[in-house]
Enzyme design. Sequence first.
Site, PDB file in Angstrom:
ATOM      1  N   SER A   1       1.106  -0.933   0.282  1.00  0.00           N
ATOM      2  CA  SER A   1       0.035  -0.018  -0.024  1.00  0.00           C
ATOM      3  C   SER A   1       1.112   1.450   0.022  1.00  0.00           C
ATOM      4  O   SER A   1       1.610   1.210  -0.933  1.00  0.00           O
ATOM      5  CB  SER A   1      -1.153  -0.219   1.134  1.00  0.00           C
ATOM      6  OG  SER A   1      -2.091   0.804   1.669  1.00  0.00           O
ATOM      7  N   HIS A   2       0.795   1.970   0.875  1.00  0.00           N
ATOM      8  CA  HIS A   2       1.354   3.177   0.933  1.00  0.00           C
ATOM      9  C   HIS A   2       2.988   2.930   1.395  1.00  0.00           C
ATOM     10  O   HIS A   2       3.563   4.218   1.351  1.00  0.00           O
ATOM     11  CB  HIS A   2       0.564   4.216   2.081  1.00  0.00           C
ATOM     12  CG  HIS A   2      -0.050   3.411   3.635  1.00  0.00           C
ATOM     13  ND1 HIS A   2      -0.564   2.596   3.551  1.00  0.00           N
ATOM     14  CD2 HIS A   2       0.794   3.569   4.643  1.00  0.00           C
ATOM     15  CE1 HIS A   2      -0.276   2.312   5.168  1.00  0.00           C
ATOM     16  NE2 HIS A   2       0.623   3.099   4.802  1.00  0.00           N
TER      17      HIS A   2
ATOM     18  N   LYS B   1      -1.661  -9.617   0.490  1.00  0.00           N
ATOM     19  CA  LYS B   1      -2.863  -9.568   1.332  1.00  0.00           C
ATOM     20  C   LYS B   1      -3.829 -10.891   0.298  1.00  0.00           C
ATOM     21  O   LYS B   1      -3.793 -11.173  -1.009  1.00  0.00           O
ATOM     22  CB  LYS B   1      -3.402  -8.745   1.199  1.00  0.00           C
ATOM     23  CG  LYS B   1      -4.490  -7.942   2.417  1.00  0.00           C
ATOM     24  CD  LYS B   1      -4.531  -6.904   1.462  1.00  0.00           C
ATOM     25  CE  LYS B   1      -5.761  -5.863   0.258  1.00  0.00           C
ATOM     26  NZ  LYS B   1      -6.556  -5.067   0.669  1.00  0.00           N
TER      27      LYS B   1
ATOM     28  N   ASP C   1      -2.726   6.277  -2.734  1.00  0.00           N
ATOM     29  CA  ASP C   1      -1.785   5.891  -2.623  1.00  0.00           C
ATOM     30  C   ASP C   1      -1.502   4.790  -3.055  1.00  0.00           C
ATOM     31  O   ASP C   1      -1.640   4.248  -4.946  1.00  0.00           O
ATOM     32  CB  ASP C   1      -2.328   5.279  -1.159  1.00  0.00           C
ATOM     33  CG  ASP C   1      -3.004   3.410  -1.304  1.00  0.00           C
ATOM     34  OD1 ASP C   1      -3.377   3.914  -2.204  1.00  0.00           O
ATOM     35  OD2 ASP C   1      -3.170   3.190  -0.379  1.00  0.00           O
TER      36      ASP C   1
ATOM     37  N   ASP D   1      -1.099   1.246  -3.718  1.00  0.00           N
ATOM     38  CA  ASP D   1      -2.453   0.153  -4.286  1.00  0.00           C
ATOM     39  C   ASP D   1      -3.888   1.009  -4.751  1.00  0.00           C
ATOM     40  O   ASP D   1      -4.761   0.213  -5.215  1.00  0.00           O
ATOM     41  CB  ASP D   1      -2.422  -1.155  -3.169  1.00  0.00           C
ATOM     42  CG  ASP D   1      -3.569  -0.165  -2.086  1.00  0.00           C
ATOM     43  OD1 ASP D   1      -3.037   0.390  -1.447  1.00  0.00           O
ATOM     44  OD2 ASP D   1      -4.033  -1.015  -1.597  1.00  0.00           O
TER      45      ASP D   1
ATOM     46  N   ASP E   1      -6.228   3.062  -3.154  1.00  0.00           N
ATOM     47  CA  ASP E   1      -7.220   2.157  -2.178  1.00  0.00           C
ATOM     48  C   ASP E   1      -7.268   3.698  -1.631  1.00  0.00           C
ATOM     49  O   ASP E   1      -9.198   3.125  -1.120  1.00  0.00           O
ATOM     50  CB  ASP E   1      -7.286   0.624  -1.417  1.00  0.00           C
ATOM     51  CG  ASP E   1      -6.505   1.045  -1.176  1.00  0.00           C
ATOM     52  OD1 ASP E   1      -5.690   1.628  -0.343  1.00  0.00           O
ATOM     53  OD2 ASP E   1      -6.779  -0.639  -0.238  1.00  0.00           O
ATOM     54  N   ARG E   2      -6.962   4.515  -2.049  1.00  0.00           N
ATOM     55  CA  ARG E   2      -6.713   5.458  -0.431  1.00  0.00           C
ATOM     56  C   ARG E   2      -7.176   6.996  -1.708  1.00  0.00           C
ATOM     57  O   ARG E   2      -6.824   6.796  -3.249  1.00  0.00           O
ATOM     58  CB  ARG E   2      -5.765   5.769   0.325  1.00  0.00           C
ATOM     59  CG  ARG E   2      -5.154   4.751   1.514  1.00  0.00           C
ATOM     60  CD  ARG E   2      -4.674   5.389   1.942  1.00  0.00           C
ATOM     61  NE  ARG E   2      -4.261   4.299   3.005  1.00  0.00           N
ATOM     62  CZ  ARG E   2      -3.526   4.450   4.269  1.00  0.00           C
ATOM     63  NH1 ARG E   2      -3.148   5.263   4.163  1.00  0.00           N
ATOM     64  NH2 ARG E   2      -3.544   2.598   4.649  1.00  0.00           N
TER      65      ARG E   2
ATOM     66  N   THR F   1     -10.842  -0.111  13.301  1.00  0.00           N
ATOM     67  CA  THR F   1     -10.008  -0.061  12.020  1.00  0.00           C
ATOM     68  C   THR F   1      -9.414  -1.790  10.564  1.00  0.00           C
ATOM     69  O   THR F   1      -9.067  -2.155  11.280  1.00  0.00           O
ATOM     70  CB  THR F   1      -8.484   0.119  12.675  1.00  0.00           C
ATOM     71  OG1 THR F   1      -8.372   2.041  13.291  1.00  0.00           O
ATOM     72  CG2 THR F   1      -7.346   0.661  11.312  1.00  0.00           C
TER      73      THR F   1
ATOM     74  N   GLU G   1     -13.142   5.403   6.550  1.00  0.00           N
ATOM     75  CA  GLU G   1     -11.686   5.184   7.559  1.00  0.00           C
ATOM     76  C   GLU G   1     -11.431   7.343   7.275  1.00  0.00           C
ATOM     77  O   GLU G   1     -10.184   7.445   6.168  1.00  0.00           O
ATOM     78  CB  GLU G   1     -10.398   4.475   6.977  1.00  0.00           C
ATOM     79  CG  GLU G   1     -11.490   2.638   7.616  1.00  0.00           C
ATOM     80  CD  GLU G   1     -10.116   1.915   7.349  1.00  0.00           C
ATOM     81  OE1 GLU G   1      -9.793   2.056   8.700  1.00  0.00           O
ATOM     82  OE2 GLU G   1      -9.264   1.970   6.627  1.00  0.00           O
TER      83      GLU G   1
ATOM     84  N   SER H   1      -8.375   7.521   7.408  1.00  0.00           N
ATOM     85  CA  SER H   1      -6.883   7.076   6.972  1.00  0.00           C
ATOM     86  C   SER H   1      -7.358   7.757   5.637  1.00  0.00           C
ATOM     87  O   SER H   1      -6.358   7.039   4.621  1.00  0.00           O
ATOM     88  CB  SER H   1      -6.438   6.182   7.395  1.00  0.00           C
ATOM     89  OG  SER H   1      -6.973   5.070   6.858  1.00  0.00           O
TER      90      SER H   1
ATOM     91  N   LYS I   1     -11.524  -0.066  -0.121  1.00  0.00           N
ATOM     92  CA  LYS I   1     -12.213   1.030  -0.727  1.00  0.00           C
ATOM     93  C   LYS I   1     -11.411   1.169  -1.560  1.00  0.00           C
ATOM     94  O   LYS I   1     -10.412   0.636  -2.405  1.00  0.00           O
ATOM     95  CB  LYS I   1     -11.022   1.559   0.987  1.00  0.00           C
ATOM     96  CG  LYS I   1      -9.295   1.929   1.601  1.00  0.00           C
ATOM     97  CD  LYS I   1      -9.112   2.179   2.615  1.00  0.00           C
ATOM     98  CE  LYS I   1      -7.824   1.857   2.825  1.00  0.00           C
ATOM     99  NZ  LYS I   1      -7.346   0.919   3.475  1.00  0.00           N
TER     100      LYS I   1
HETATM  101  C1  VG1 Z   1      -4.002   1.465   8.323  1.00  0.00           C
HETATM  102  C2  VG1 Z   1      -4.658   3.227   8.297  1.00  0.00           C
HETATM  103  C3  VG1 Z   1      -6.516   1.945   8.697  1.00  0.00           C
HETATM  104  C4  VG1 Z   1      -6.443   1.148   6.810  1.00  0.00           C
HETATM  105  C5  VG1 Z   1      -4.360   0.747   6.528  1.00  0.00           C
HETATM  106  C6  VG1 Z   1      -4.854  -0.630   5.461  1.00  0.00           C
HETATM  107  O1  VG1 Z   1      -3.213   0.936   9.103  1.00  0.00           O
HETATM  108  O2  VG1 Z   1      -4.671   3.450   9.677  1.00  0.00           O
HETATM  109  O3  VG1 Z   1      -7.348   3.047   8.033  1.00  0.00           O
HETATM  110  O4  VG1 Z   1      -7.328  -0.079   7.150  1.00  0.00           O
HETATM  111  O5  VG1 Z   1      -3.636   1.097   7.274  1.00  0.00           O
HETATM  112  O6  VG1 Z   1      -4.692   0.714   4.423  1.00  0.00           O
HETATM  113  P1  VG1 Z   1      -2.947   1.531  10.711  1.00  0.00           P
HETATM  114  O7  VG1 Z   1      -2.748  -0.563  11.217  1.00  0.00           O
HETATM  115  O8  VG1 Z   1      -0.674   1.063  10.560  1.00  0.00           O
HETATM  116  O9  VG1 Z   1      -3.455   2.046  11.972  1.00  0.00           O
HETATM  117  V1  VG1 Z   1      -3.805   0.024   3.351  1.00  0.00           V
HETATM  118  O10 VG1 Z   1      -3.991   1.757   1.779  1.00  0.00           O
HETATM  119  O11 VG1 Z   1      -2.540  -0.243   3.530  1.00  0.00           O
HETATM  120  O12 VG1 Z   1      -4.972  -0.878   2.321  1.00  0.00           O
HETATM  121 CO    CO Z   2      -3.396   1.079   0.571  1.00  0.00          CO
END
Ligand code: VG1
Ligand code: CO
Length: 546
Positions: A116-117, A129, A280, A282, A284-285, A347, A366, A368, A379
């Site tokens: 992801s990010h 995942k 981001d 992947d 989804d954000r 979360t 969320e 985030s 998302k």
């Molecule tokens: C973070 C965010 C959470 C989100 C998760 C996956 O998790 O806070 O809201 O669902 O990333 O997002 P954490 O446990 O680091 O707070 V993504 O874009 O990686 O699917």
């Molecule tokens: Co992501």
Amino acid sequence: MTSSVLRVTLDQPFTDQKPGTSGLRKSSRQFETPHYLESFIEAILRTVPGVAGGTLVVGGDGRYGNRRAIDVISRMAAAHGVTRLITTTGGILSTPAASNLIRKHGAVAGIILSASHNPGGPEGDFGVKVNGVNGGPAPESLTDAIYACSQSLDGYRIVEAPAISLEAPGQHPIEALTVEVIDGVDDYLALMQQLFDFDQIGDLLRNNYPIAFDAMHAVTGPYARRLLEGLLGAPAGTVRNAIPLEDFGGGHPDPNLTYAHELAELLLQGDDYRFGAACDGDGDRNMILGRRCFVNPSDSLAVLTANATLAPAYSNGLAGVARSMPTSAAVDVVAQQLGIACYETPTGWKFFGNLLDAGRITLCGEESFGTGSDHIREKDGLWAVLFWLQLLARKRTSVAAIMADHWSRFGRHYYSRHDYEAIESERAHGLYDRLKGLLPSLADERFAGRAIATADDFSYTDPVDGSLTTGQGLRLLLDDGSRVVFRLSGTGTQGATLRVYLESYVPPSGQLQQDPQQALADLISAADALAEIRVRTGMEAPTVIT
Ligand code: VG1
Ligand code: CO
């Protein structure tokens, strides 16, 4: 015919393959350790129901390791009797597009290759995942079972065969398995066209309405180009950093004011663009910006909820909405006025899945920078961008005006998240455990001049299947509706990340146009004093403020 299935024996299993908030996320180096990736894939293929004879969807955000992982998974899937594996040209597949493909093709699971990010590249991170039949992140019961399997793994099975080409669409056999390489963008575009009025949005974008989209050299580039510059007619160059790179160009593909600061400066300091957005790694954000206006993600969910009927897909109204616990209660206020249910989940997107499947909610989100709906079970960054463009095309007003109008109707939830990243793990857990121990004694205390109404560790009973999830974050709920929440991240790969979520509510009659950091200043300093953040982490300020 002699089988080319190779059985590899492991001297000892890897015991660190516990999936976090979004699957197994580790450094690229760790994933390159011999047998490491293979072990986790073996645990997945042994645990997911229906693998033999079933269909799998596999793809990723294009980061370093993506193609190698697709090769390994294809050959292991063949050894496990999978009959059909759908992957994409270049291995490029956003998380929301993967969710759509899983649902569309009735796959038994999807394996999404992304961290992801988190940064990518040989020195960055990689991730695996698993998504289930509904297209959403696997529930904890399944990820726990995969982890348990990995802990006692004695070996794995893989077919010895050359890697198939991902350069063009086509079909390739590996033993009895057919690998179908398809374009990863087509189906997603078709889905978006069912949800939104493309004529209306196109009319906006073709007529002197400059927007900027930053793909951050990650997966959304090819999607955004075809959507915005292709179907919707925005000028060439609207999509920036559109080519996915294995290391995201050295950047950190996290769409917030810190990591997407170039886009933020264009919108918040300049006058060239009416609307800006970023996604981001992947896809989804999403981050939404207007001219001189940043839309807080919690507010974004509330605005979309309040205006949902302006989009064709939601014109009949919403069944209900949900937000993760740390997300601000802005959407709760809207839901109450609309007379629809509003759920508060832990979360991570997996908790929304049951509510969506049961038809209890239509939108969810969320803090985030994640927003989504019942169109898939993840998302969806570009969906949120299109939704905002749909509102702008209908209302013909500015983002800032939409926000001002929203706050004047519903009041404003000042909100901020402070992240302290890469804290030495023992220190972070020491801080957290101490705070948790303090909770019972806080119930009758005061905090930032207000009475503490509740001090607890959030737990959640799923209203659909009754499952209980505990230990989801330490909450201080104050008597005026303000809140402070402390959580440890489940997606970091270096040390631990402490997240402090701060929120205070001002009703429509109150002072609505303040800087959030100022509006929250007393909560911020009280949180630091209570949790001894600076003293215990040795950090003077948060790494990231959103
Ligand atoms: C973070 C965010 C959470 C989100 C998760 C996956 O998790 O806070 O809201 O669902 O990333 O997002 P954490 O446990 O680091 O707070 V993504 O874009 O990686 O699917
Ligand atoms: Co992501």
